[in-house]
Motif scaffolding. Structure first.
Motif, PDB file in Angstrom:
ATOM      1  N   GLN A   1      38.434  -6.364  -2.397  1.00 32.31           N
ATOM      2  CA  GLN A   1      38.588  -5.399  -3.488  1.00 32.31           C
ATOM      3  C   GLN A   1      38.483  -6.039  -4.864  1.00 32.31           C
ATOM      4  O   GLN A   1      38.329  -5.341  -5.866  1.00 32.31           O
ATOM      5  N   THR A   2      38.572  -7.360  -4.952  1.00 33.35           N
ATOM      6  CA  THR A   2      38.577  -8.013  -6.256  1.00 33.35           C
ATOM      7  C   THR A   2      37.169  -8.108  -6.820  1.00 33.35           C
ATOM      8  O   THR A   2      36.199  -8.310  -6.084  1.00 33.35           O
ATOM      9  N   THR A   3      37.070  -7.966  -8.150  1.00 32.10           N
ATOM     10  CA  THR A   3      35.782  -8.097  -8.820  1.00 32.10           C
ATOM     11  C   THR A   3      35.824  -9.097  -9.975  1.00 32.10           C
ATOM     12  O   THR A   3      34.876  -9.845 -10.184  1.00 32.10           O
ATOM     13  N   SER A   4      36.926  -9.131 -10.716  1.00 34.31           N
ATOM     14  CA  SER A   4      37.037 -10.032 -11.865  1.00 34.31           C
ATOM     15  C   SER A   4      38.287 -10.890 -11.784  1.00 34.31           C
ATOM     16  O   SER A   4      38.785 -11.381 -12.793  1.00 34.31           O
ATOM     17  N   SER A   5      38.816 -11.068 -10.584  1.00 30.65           N
ATOM     18  CA  SER A   5      40.079 -11.786 -10.414  1.00 30.65           C
ATOM     19  C   SER A   5      40.055 -12.546  -9.100  1.00 30.65           C
ATOM     20  O   SER A   5      39.154 -12.368  -8.271  1.00 30.65           O
ATOM     21  N   ILE A   6      41.082 -13.372  -8.897  1.00 31.26           N
ATOM     22  CA  ILE A   6      41.273 -14.073  -7.638  1.00 31.26           C
ATOM     23  C   ILE A   6      42.363 -13.358  -6.848  1.00 31.26           C
ATOM     24  O   ILE A   6      43.346 -12.874  -7.417  1.00 31.26           O
ATOM     25  N   ALA A   7      42.192 -13.263  -5.537  1.00 27.71           N
ATOM     26  CA  ALA A   7      43.172 -12.600  -4.678  1.00 27.71           C
ATOM     27  C   ALA A   7      44.306 -13.568  -4.369  1.00 27.71           C
ATOM     28  O   ALA A   7      44.074 -14.670  -3.871  1.00 27.71           O
ATOM     29  N   LYS A   8      45.516 -13.150  -4.664  1.00 29.47           N
ATOM     30  CA  LYS A   8      46.704 -13.987  -4.448  1.00 29.47           C
ATOM     31  C   LYS A   8      47.515 -13.436  -3.279  1.00 29.47           C
ATOM     32  O   LYS A   8      47.846 -12.250  -3.243  1.00 29.47           O
ATOM     33  N   MET A   9      47.842 -14.297  -2.321  1.00 27.78           N
ATOM     34  CA  MET A   9      48.634 -13.895  -1.164  1.00 27.78           C
ATOM     35  C   MET A   9      50.039 -14.448  -1.290  1.00 27.78           C
ATOM     36  O   MET A   9      50.241 -15.588  -1.762  1.00 27.78           O
ATOM     37  N   THR A  10      51.028 -13.661  -0.884  1.00 24.61           N
ATOM     38  CA  THR A  10      52.423 -14.087  -0.931  1.00 24.61           C
ATOM     39  C   THR A  10      53.017 -14.047   0.478  1.00 24.61           C
ATOM     40  O   THR A  10      52.856 -13.064   1.201  1.00 24.61           O
ATOM     41  N   ILE A  11      53.706 -15.122   0.857  1.00 24.17           N
ATOM     42  CA  ILE A  11      54.419 -15.180   2.126  1.00 24.17           C
ATOM     43  C   ILE A  11      55.748 -15.896   1.892  1.00 24.17           C
ATOM     44  O   ILE A  11      55.888 -16.655   0.931  1.00 24.17           O
ATOM     45  N   PRO A  12      56.748 -15.671   2.742  1.00 22.73           N
ATOM     46  CA  PRO A  12      58.016 -16.386   2.559  1.00 22.73           C
ATOM     47  C   PRO A  12      57.869 -17.871   2.857  1.00 22.73           C
ATOM     48  O   PRO A  12      56.983 -18.301   3.607  1.00 22.73           O
ATOM     49  N   SER A  13      58.745 -18.659   2.275  1.00 21.85           N
ATOM     50  CA  SER A  13      58.799 -20.096   2.491  1.00 21.85           C
ATOM     51  C   SER A  13      59.529 -20.398   3.803  1.00 21.85           C
ATOM     52  O   SER A  13      60.342 -19.595   4.270  1.00 21.85           O
ATOM     53  N   PRO A  14      59.273 -21.551   4.420  1.00 23.56           N
ATOM     54  CA  PRO A  14      59.936 -21.854   5.698  1.00 23.56           C
ATOM     55  C   PRO A  14      61.454 -21.892   5.637  1.00 23.56           C
ATOM     56  O   PRO A  14      62.124 -21.555   6.618  1.00 23.56           O
ATOM     57  N   SER A  15      62.017 -22.281   4.503  1.00 25.46           N
ATOM     58  CA  SER A  15      63.478 -22.356   4.416  1.00 25.46           C
ATOM     59  C   SER A  15      64.133 -20.993   4.601  1.00 25.46           C
ATOM     60  O   SER A  15      65.290 -20.905   5.020  1.00 25.46           O
ATOM     61  N   VAL A  16      63.391 -19.923   4.298  1.00 26.94           N
ATOM     62  CA  VAL A  16      63.936 -18.567   4.421  1.00 26.94           C
ATOM     63  C   VAL A  16      64.300 -18.267   5.874  1.00 26.94           C
ATOM     64  O   VAL A  16      65.293 -17.582   6.156  1.00 26.94           O
ATOM     65  N   LEU A  17      63.501 -18.780   6.814  1.00 28.94           N
ATOM     66  CA  LEU A  17      63.767 -18.509   8.224  1.00 28.94           C
ATOM     67  C   LEU A  17      65.021 -19.236   8.693  1.00 28.94           C
ATOM     68  O   LEU A  17      65.709 -18.769   9.594  1.00 28.94           O
ATOM     69  N   HIS A  18      65.340 -20.362   8.061  1.00 31.03           N
ATOM     70  CA  HIS A  18      66.500 -21.130   8.499  1.00 31.03           C
ATOM     71  C   HIS A  18      67.796 -20.715   7.826  1.00 31.03           C
ATOM     72  O   HIS A  18      68.805 -20.501   8.496  1.00 31.03           O
ATOM     73  N   PHE A  19      67.812 -20.579   6.501  1.00 31.84           N
ATOM     74  CA  PHE A  19      69.067 -20.522   5.761  1.00 31.84           C
ATOM     75  C   PHE A  19      69.962 -19.365   6.191  1.00 31.84           C
ATOM     76  O   PHE A  19      71.145 -19.566   6.470  1.00 31.84           O
ATOM     77  N   ARG A  20      69.428 -18.161   6.248  1.00 33.31           N
ATOM     78  CA  ARG A  20      70.264 -17.036   6.668  1.00 33.31           C
ATOM     79  C   ARG A  20      70.221 -16.823   8.177  1.00 33.31           C
ATOM     80  O   ARG A  20      71.095 -16.158   8.726  1.00 33.31           O
ATOM     81  N   GLY A  21      69.222 -17.385   8.829  1.00 31.78           N
ATOM     82  CA  GLY A  21      69.053 -17.123  10.261  1.00 31.78           C
ATOM     83  C   GLY A  21      69.446 -18.257  11.170  1.00 31.78           C
ATOM     84  O   GLY A  21      69.105 -18.238  12.361  1.00 31.78           O
ATOM     85  N   ALA A  22      70.154 -19.272  10.641  1.00 29.51           N
ATOM     86  CA  ALA A  22      70.518 -20.411  11.483  1.00 29.51           C
ATOM     87  C   ALA A  22      71.347 -19.978  12.688  1.00 29.51           C
ATOM     88  O   ALA A  22      71.236 -20.551  13.773  1.00 29.51           O
ATOM     89  N   GLY A  23      72.157 -18.944  12.505  1.00 31.18           N
ATOM     90  CA  GLY A  23      72.976 -18.448  13.609  1.00 31.18           C
ATOM     91  C   GLY A  23      72.208 -17.609  14.604  1.00 31.18           C
ATOM     92  O   GLY A  23      72.754 -17.211  15.635  1.00 31.18           O
ATOM     93  N   GLN A  24      70.937 -17.318  14.302  1.00 24.17           N
ATOM     94  CA  GLN A  24      70.103 -16.506  15.179  1.00 24.17           C
ATOM     95  C   GLN A  24      68.996 -17.346  15.834  1.00 24.17           C
ATOM     96  O   GLN A  24      67.953 -16.833  16.202  1.00 24.17           O
ATOM     97  N   VAL A  25      69.240 -18.641  15.956  1.00 25.50           N
ATOM     98  CA  VAL A  25      68.296 -19.537  16.618  1.00 25.50           C
ATOM     99  C   VAL A  25      68.807 -19.840  18.021  1.00 25.50           C
ATOM    100  O   VAL A  25      69.963 -20.270  18.191  1.00 25.50           O
ATOM    101  N   ASP A  26      67.987 -19.610  19.042  1.00 27.76           N
ATOM    102  CA  ASP A  26      68.358 -19.909  20.426  1.00 27.76           C
ATOM    103  C   ASP A  26      68.495 -21.421  20.571  1.00 27.76           C
ATOM    104  O   ASP A  26      67.508 -22.157  20.531  1.00 27.76           O
TER     105      ASP A  26
END
Length: 370
Positions: free
Chosen positions: A128-153
């Motif tokens: 869809q871009t014509t005069s710009s660069i497409a920027k993608m956003t994803i969470p950082s790896p620390s996000v999966l650990h910090f709040r979810g450490a108690g939800q790791v098997d």
């Protein structure tokens, strides 16, 4: 089209408010009145509209507004191999509000899924871009650990070293996959670095069973740097740090000083997007740790939490103040966060959203010639 490498003096964090049209389509889909194909058609049309609007403002980097997501992070994380979403007992507590109950848990070794749906999401955005660069956003790896450490098997990961190794490998594979899809501007969103500056969040982490959470900054820096190893020279990767953003509320407070030396001084991203719209973020002194060179700091001086438009003169004064600690040629300007980190969005109108982005572009033109 030929553009300089990002970040740009006027940049954007990512998420945008969902229109009434999209909200209605999502409600219809949830009720079974329309199928996934019909919902995607509405999403496609809305994303095309938003790309054109961003480009019309003069933004050189544009996003899809994260319109296909309900959450800024869960939608990406639960499509990783070894991770699944679930309905948690309670949501995440913000100041005066709590998110809907949802979470992710690690049930097998974490790997990047080469069929991850967000690869196709990016491809559509790029088209869809014509005069710009497409920027993608994803969470950082620390996000999966910090709040979810108690939800790791723990039968899968009996010790944390192997888990962090897999996080680094997973994000390295993700970076490679997005590059192959045509992405040259990737942003990792990370609330955790700000949580590590908050005494209350550190205490909450201890209550969740994380030992010595104040030492995690070194672990996370190592994971990030290993994930970034070998990335192509023409792929720009930024790290965005904020203190929580849900329905115009927040979670943590505290300046960057406790993590600045590690974050700014050792993490090998090309730019740091830092929240600086309120006193909760502290002063600019931590910016002194940014090495002189190509790395940029993108100051989030324009808030996405309220609709009131900032004073151009005040923003200019704050930019000058920041230049006492980092050279002006290493400074850029952006909103402090996205406008809709979840599908509900913050408490402002679409018109106010566009006015704030327009202000950023105009200030960049006046200040740097953009």
């Amino acid at each position: 089209m030929s553009l300089p490498m990002p970040p740009y003096r006027a940049d954007t964090v990512g998420s945008l408010l969902r229109s009434d049209t999209l909200k209605h389509a999502r409600e219809q889909h949830a009720a079974g009145a329309i199928d996934q194909k019909a919902l995607k058609a509405v999403e496609d049309e809305e994303i095309t509209r938003l790309v054109k609007r961003q480009e019309s403002l003069g933004l050189k980097a544009v996003t899809d507004g994260e319109l296909r997501r309900a959450w800024w992070h869960f939608d990406f994380l639960e499509h990783l191999t070894g991770v699944e979403g679930f309905e948690s007992e309670q949501g995440i507590q913000f100041q005066g509000r709590q998110t809907p109950s949802h979470g992710v848990r690690v049930v097998d070794r974490v790997r990047f899924n080469p069929q991850h749906p967000m690869l196709e999401h990016f491809r559509y955005l790029k088209e869809q871009t014509t005069s710009s660069i497409a920027k993608m956003t994803i969470p950082s790896p620390s996000v999966l650990h910090f709040r979810g450490a108690g939800q790791v098997d723990r039968s899968v990961y009996p010790e944390w070293g192997s888990y962090f190794n897999d996080l680094a490998d997973t994000w390295r594979d993700a970076i490679a996959a997005f590059y192959e899809a045509g992405c040259r501007y990737l942003q990792l969103d990370d609330t955790v670095w700000a949580y590590l500056c908050s005494d209350s969040e550190l205490e909450s982490a201890r209550e969740r069973g994380i030992e010595s959470p104040e030492k995690l900054q070194h672990v996370y820096a190592d994971v990030l740097n290993r994930a970034l190893e070998g990335r192509p020279a023409d792929m720009h990767i930024s790290l965005h740090v904020c203190r929580g953003n849900f329905r115009s509320t927040w979670i943590s407070e505290g300046g960057y000083e406790p993590v600045a030396k590690t974050l700014l001084g050792s993490v090998n991203v090309d730019a740091f997007f830092l929240e600086y719209d309120t006193d909760r973020a502290g002063d600019f002194r931590p910016l002194r740790f940014l090495p002189r060179g190509h790395q940029q700091v993108v100051l989030g001086l324009v808030t996405t939490k309220t609709g009131e438009l900032e004073s151009a003169e005040q923003i200019q004064e704050r930019l000058k103040e920041a230049s006492d600690y980092v050279p002006m040629d290493q400074i850029c300007l952006s909103p402090q966060c996205g406008f809709a980190s979840t599908h509900e969005g913050n408490n402002l109108t679409e018109d106010q959203q566009w006015q704030k982005l327009d202000l950023i572009v105009n200030l960049a033109e006046e200040f740097w010639g953009y």
